[in-house]
Design a protein around this motif. Structure first.
Motif, mmCIF file in Angstrom:
data_model
loop_
_atom_site.group_PDB
_atom_site.id
_atom_site.type_symbol
_atom_site.label_atom_id
_atom_site.label_comp_id
_atom_site.label_asym_id
_atom_site.label_seq_id
_atom_site.Cartn_x
_atom_site.Cartn_y
_atom_site.Cartn_z
ATOM 1 N N UNK B 219 17.576 -9.946 -6.943
ATOM 2 C CA UNK B 219 17.704 -9.242 -5.666
ATOM 3 C C UNK B 219 18.203 -7.814 -5.893
ATOM 4 N N UNK B 220 17.706 -6.889 -5.085
ATOM 5 C CA UNK B 220 18.144 -5.501 -5.204
ATOM 6 C C UNK B 220 17.331 -4.695 -6.200
ATOM 7 N N UNK B 221 16.450 -5.339 -6.952
ATOM 8 C CA UNK B 221 15.633 -4.560 -7.883
ATOM 9 C C UNK B 221 14.275 -4.270 -7.267
ATOM 10 N N UNK B 222 13.700 -3.137 -7.688
ATOM 11 C CA UNK B 222 12.364 -2.770 -7.222
ATOM 12 C C UNK B 222 11.537 -2.389 -8.441
ATOM 13 N N UNK B 223 10.214 -2.547 -8.364
ATOM 14 C CA UNK B 223 9.390 -2.119 -9.500
ATOM 15 C C UNK B 223 9.409 -0.605 -9.644
#
Ligand code: HEM
Ligand code: FES
Lengths: 113, 342
Positions: B219-223
């Motif tokens: 959670x909280x990560x983006x590509x």
């Protein structure tokens, strides 16, 4: 490398002509370049002359003569000197460096003393 | 039509495989550091680009410098805009770096393994200030001349290295035409080279210190592609809009040409980020502890700066002393700056 970065400085006794005496009104001041520095020449209300290197002893701003207050002011940090060059108020730690004024065949001349 | 061209380009650039790799990698989307770095890089590119344009018309000698800048502003199409961009962008750069430095210091983000990032970052900050100082000398206006005088004299008050530094900044004992030539050489050649080297080093340390981008969908990560790059693009676009708006609508007056004998005008003051130093210098008595106050203040400042370089090495795990000191310093500087303009 340091020597390379800074050109040779020659130190000689500098002198500069200001203007004919009769054009220099009492209670006014003039500025001239003396060597590489600015010099401030003041004719006091009594007709006598004072001259100083016009560089503030605080951080070397160029000072000016204020006729209304009859004193020398540095507007960079509100330093004040008397017309005798003494540091009166504000941060300057020392008096201004005095210069010699002579009259040579009717012309006002300043020189390093 | 598009597909064969794309295939041809891909064969040679590897673009689509790079894109796939970036799409599989994820970073923490809300970490401000990820955007500040990109923002600084963008502002720097804008600064160099506008600087190179100014370079085409600027005359680096005392007789012509002021007139050449006046001509850039008044005679060259979009010259006023380019100069204004260069000035506003330089202020934004300094502001962003100051915010970044203090946010790193207060969050103690300089801790292991980022000590050397702090040191190289702080060095870059001072290079940036040197850019701003030498740049401010270039128009050779009355203000420029006074800043050259007072700036080099302040440097000259520093313990040990002061007189040498002043000598180099002035190109001699006095502020003369040589001072302008030195400022020019530093501004367009020496400092760009130094900053490039430092930023390279900074980036090398960054590679080691960054948390590896993961491929896990925590959670909280983006590509990285497209989400992160799109967000970064948004930040950059906003910065561009801000710089252009400021440059268009808020004028940066050039002032009158320098005259060696002219007394300092009323209200002479340094750039905004040095107002707190100005205030200290102005309010101080002639002497502090038997030393001229300017020497005292600059000496104390030099000690603080020296200590700042070693900040990560003083920091003790779990202790908040370094964070508290940094916050206090920032607070004092902001208060003094406000005091200076009131
Ligand atoms: C390679 C990069 C750069 C080049 C080629 C460059 C070039 C120039 C030139 C030719 C001028 C004189 C024109 C003028 O005074 O309007 C100037 C002024 C200036 N530069 Fe740069 N510059 C560069 C980077 C920077 C950076 C990174 C800063 C940031 C802090 C900066 C800050 C300034 C400032 C404050 C001025 C004064 C402008 C003025 O008052 O007119 N420059 N630059
Ligand atoms: S330089 Fe004159 S008071 Fe500071």
């Amino acid at each position: 490398m340091v020597r390379f970065l800074s050109p040779v400085s020659r130190r000689t006794k500098e002198r500069a002509e200001v203007c004919p005496v009769d054009e220099f009104a009492a209670g006014t001041a003039r500025s001239v370049v003396l060597g590489e520095q600015a010099a401030l020449v003041i004719r006091l209300p009594d007709g006598s002359f004072r001259a100083y290197i016009a560089l503030c002893t605080h951080l070397q701003c160029v000072v000016g003569y204020s006729a209304e207050n009859n004193r020398i002011e540095c507007r960079c940090h509100e330093g004040v000197y008397s017309v005798e060059g003494a540091n009166v108020s504000g941060p300057p730690p020392r008096p201004l460096a005095a210069l010699k004024v002579t009259i040579e065949s009717g012309v006002v001349v300043v020189s390093e003393g | 039509m598009a597909a064969p061209v794309q295939g041809w380009f891909d064969d040679r650039s590897g673009w689509s495989s790079l894109r796939k790799r970036l799409a599989a990698r994820r970073v923490r989307g809300n970490s401000p550091l990820l955007y500040v770095g990109g923002l600084l890089a963008f502002l720097l590119v804008l600064q160099v680009a506008s600087g190179l344009l100014l370079l085409l018309h600027y005359q680096p000698n005392a007789a012509e410098a002021h007139a050449s800048v006046a001509f850039i502003v008044g005679g060259i199409p979009y010259g006023a805009l380019v100069r204004s961009i260069h000035l506003w962008c330089s202020d934004l750069l300094v502001l962003t770096v100051i915010v970044q430095l203090f946010s790193v210091a207060i969050r103690r983000a300089f801790r292991s393994p980022r000590e050397l990032m702090w040191v190289s970052g702080l060095f870059s900050f001072f290079i940036l200030l040197a850019f701003a100082f030498t740049g401010a000398v270039l128009p050779w206006s009355q203000d420029a001349y006074l800043q050259a005088r007072v700036g080099s004299e302040i440097a000259g008050q520093m313990p040990v290295a002061g007189p040498l530094l002043r000598y180099i900044m002035r190109g001699g004992d006095e502020v003369t035409t040589a001072t302008l030539r030195h400022a020019y050489g530093f501004h367009v050649a020496v400092l760009p080279a130094a900053l490039t080297g430092l930023l390279f080093v900074h980036a090398v340390f960054l590679r080691r210190a960054m948390p590896e981008p993961t491929s896990e969908r925590t959670p909280g990560t983006i590509p990285i592609y497209p989400d992160y790059l799109v967000r970064l693009g948004t930040v950059m676009t906003a910065a561009l809009v801000l710089v252009i708006s400021l440059a268009t609508f808020v004028e940066r007056p050039l002032g009158v040409a320098a005259e060696v004998t002219a007394a300092a005008p009323d209200g002479a003051s340094p750039p905004w980020y040095l107002l707190f130093v100005h205030d200290l210098l102005l309010r101080a008595p002639p002497e502090l502890l038997g030393v001229p106050s300017a020497k005292f203040i600059v000496g104390a400042g030099a000690v603080v700066i020296l200590l700042a370089f070693f900040l990560p090495f003083f920091d003790r795990r779990g202790s908040r002393v370094t964070a508290a000191l940094s916050a206090l310093l920032l607070f004092a500087a902001v208060m003094l700056s406000i005091h200076a303009v009131l």
